[in-house]
Design an enzyme around this catalytic site. Sequence first.
Site, short mmCIF file in Angstrom:
data_model
loop_
_atom_site.label_atom_id
_atom_site.label_comp_id
_atom_site.label_asym_id
_atom_site.label_seq_id
_atom_site.Cartn_x
_atom_site.Cartn_y
_atom_site.Cartn_z
N ASP A 57 0.82 -1.21 0.00
CA ASP A 57 0.00 0.00 0.00
C ASP A 57 0.86 1.26 0.00
O ASP A 57 1.93 1.29 0.62
CB ASP A 57 -0.90 -0.01 1.24
CG ASP A 57 -2.03 0.99 1.15
OD1 ASP A 57 -2.37 1.43 0.04
OD2 ASP A 57 -2.59 1.34 2.21
N ASN A 65 -10.21 -2.29 -6.63
CA ASN A 65 -9.34 -1.52 -7.52
C ASN A 65 -9.81 -1.55 -8.97
O ASN A 65 -9.50 -0.66 -9.76
CB ASN A 65 -7.90 -2.05 -7.48
CG ASN A 65 -7.20 -1.83 -6.15
OD1 ASN A 65 -6.28 -2.57 -5.81
ND2 ASN A 65 -7.63 -0.84 -5.38
#
Length: 253
Positions: A33, A81
């Site tokens: 991340d 995503n």
Amino acid sequence: MNLRDLVYGLYARRVEHRLDLAQGPKHIGVILDGNRRWAKAAGGTTEEGHRAGADKIAEMLGWCEETGVKVVTLWLLSTDNLDRPAEELVPLLGIIEGAVSGLAETGRWRVHHVGTMDMLPARTQSVLKEAEQATHGVEGILVNVAVGYGGRQEIADAVRSLLHEHAGRGTSIEDLAELLDVEHIAEHLYTRGQPDPDLVIRTSGEQRLSGFMLWQSAHSEYYFCEVFWPAFRKVDFLRALRDYAARHRRYGS
């Protein structure tokens, strides 16, 4: 090498020297991340951030080899995503394809896809399948590449697969309800046959799993690291192992 790098290198060696690798994690899950925030802080583009993140993967796997890790699960793209704007998603998929192909080309690691293939573009599916096939006999670290992955989706897919299997056997819903236990579902997960992760690392300072390996992480230890993924250093990795080694794993007892 500047003074700061030298100091970090010396500190990393000190931490590594004190680690008991025999007690270290054998399966590590990593939530990669912070690529976009790293790029923004550096004055770069989102695509540059994703490329920098992809470049970090092989380096981290090298650290895993040095410390006796056997399985690594890398969360590269979530099902959420896939809803990103096309101007970001298309380059990101290309970067992921390149990263997965690069891992396979080294011949050092066995690549295995975890996620829902049907939600991915045909080219991405092809790259993932080719990487698996090309590394099938490799004896190095098993690298699960989580692309198009969501923990809830995995459990739903596992239950669906279980139902299809028993329907094919002629098992009634009533009989299945009587015999069903957790192991039956575990046998249909994307990671079936693998050990559950001992340690889950998330970079960027976020302290949540966001649906990562919901089933498998029931007894995992978590380590949340402040640095963005492209800036993740060996000393950060070793700190995670040191933190893991200091914990007393009770498994509910």
